[in-house]
Design an enzyme around this catalytic site. Structure first.
Site, short mmCIF file in Angstrom:
data_model
loop_
_atom_site.label_atom_id
_atom_site.label_comp_id
_atom_site.label_asym_id
_atom_site.label_seq_id
_atom_site.Cartn_x
_atom_site.Cartn_y
_atom_site.Cartn_z
N ASP A 173 3.69 -4.29 -4.76
CA ASP A 173 4.93 -3.75 -4.19
C ASP A 173 5.13 -4.38 -2.82
O ASP A 173 4.22 -5.00 -2.27
CB ASP A 173 4.84 -2.22 -4.05
N CYS A 188 7.87 -2.59 -7.95
CA CYS A 188 8.90 -2.71 -6.93
C CYS A 188 10.19 -3.08 -7.66
O CYS A 188 10.24 -4.09 -8.36
CB CYS A 188 8.51 -3.81 -5.95
N HIS A 233 10.58 4.17 -3.38
CA HIS A 233 10.51 5.21 -2.36
C HIS A 233 11.21 6.51 -2.76
O HIS A 233 10.92 7.55 -2.20
CB HIS A 233 11.16 4.71 -1.06
N1 DGL Z 1 9.83 -1.42 -3.09
C1 DGL Z 1 11.25 -1.58 -2.89
C2 DGL Z 1 11.98 -1.26 -4.21
O1 DGL Z 1 11.50 -0.57 -5.07
C3 DGL Z 1 11.79 -0.69 -1.79
C4 DGL Z 1 11.39 -1.13 -0.41
C5 DGL Z 1 11.86 -2.54 -0.07
O2 DGL Z 1 13.08 -2.76 0.10
O3 DGL Z 1 10.99 -3.39 0.05
O4 DGL Z 1 13.08 -1.71 -4.37
#
Ligand code: DGL
Length: 270
Positions: free
Chosen positions: A13, A76, A189
């Site tokens: 992530d 992610c 998140h």
């Molecule tokens: N991990 C990202 C997502 O799931 C959220 C945080 C970011 O923008 O890096 O899109």
């Protein structure tokens, strides 16, 4: 059982958000080891160009491969949206993103065929969710919206504030207006602020957490490929790596996983 069954599941992530997926894998697959990489020095991925996010993800996958893994979970949404098929081509083992599992769960749940999606700017602008939803069910009405401030609210521990409520009311207005009965939390998140989101959209809307759905799909893949860990250890071993400072990651990780998290810093090339 295969020769790779004893290996760990690689999870990546941009930062701490993917730990929501780890938490679910831990709950659903308690005997599996995990190697996690949080690219904390380069997060957020959401506003970055897709080519750059793709390059970062491939670099991390290379690192995870060096750690002896049997599959990769791209935990992610932004990195999944930027190029899950690229990563799949690159790897000799299963690579799972977080978009498809959430899409399938949303379609299984909706009754009125009105599905909402929230995510980072990168994820929503890619239309990866919308395309995947419509590919599975062409007559869906899909409403999507980027909610970039949500990541900042979670990262800065501001979810329980009046400001967060105002931001959520503004962002979620179009979903209430459209009458969606299902809302995909298309960002790692957002499960961490599910209470607030549910409060704003009301109890009649089902929130789909990609973390839960992804862990269920990891389980299905391990079964289908004979890759379940044969050892039934209650302490299968988790290793955490970050590109930034380990301390803040360890603090959030320890709270989230309810167990001591020790992270090691790895300096990446770019
Ligand atoms: N991990 C990202 C997502 O799931 C959220 C945080 C970011 O923008 O890096 O899109």
């Amino acid at each position: 059982m295969s020769a790779h069954s004893h290996k760990a599941i690689g999870v990546l992530d941009s930062g701490v958000g993917g730990l929501t997926v780890v938490r679910e894998i831990q709950r659903q697959l308690p005997h599996e080891g995990i190697v996690y990489f949080g690219d904390t020095a380069r997060m957020p991925y959401g506003p970055r160009p897709y080519e750059e996010v793709r390059r970062f993800a491939l670099e991390i996958i290379d690192f995870l491969i060096s750690q002896e893994i049997k599959m990769v979970v791209v935990a992610c949404n932004s990195a999944t949206a930027a190029g899950i098929t690229h990563y799949q081509k690159q790897c000799p083992f299963p690579v799972l993103g977080v978009i498809e599992p959430g899409v399938r769960a949303a379609i299984a749940h909706t009754r009125n065929n009105k599905v909402g999606v929230i995510g980072t700017t990168g994820t929503i602008n890619s239309s990866a969710y919308k395309k995947a939803l419509l590919r599975e069910k062409a007559d869906l009405q899909v409403v999507d919206r980027a909610c970039p401030l949500f990541v900042l609210l979670v990262e800065n521990n501001l979810v329980d504030t009046r400001e967060a409520l105002l931001v959520a009311e503004e962002y979620l207005q179009p979903f209430k207006k459209a009458g969606v009965d299902t809302l995909i939390l298309g960002c790692t998140h957002y499960p961490l602020m599910a209470g607030l989101i549910q409060q704003v959209v009301g109890p009649g809307v089902k929130l789909i957490s990609s973390a839960e759905e992804t862990a269920a799909e990891v389980k299905a893949i391990l079964t289908a490929t004979n890759l379940h860990n044969p050892l039934r250890s209650s302490n299968p071993g988790y290793r955490f790596f970050v590109s930034g400072s380990p301390k803040p990651f360890e603090e959030i990780g320890t709270k989230l996983l309810r167990q001591p998290v020790k992270a090691y810093q790895v300096l990446l090339n770019n």
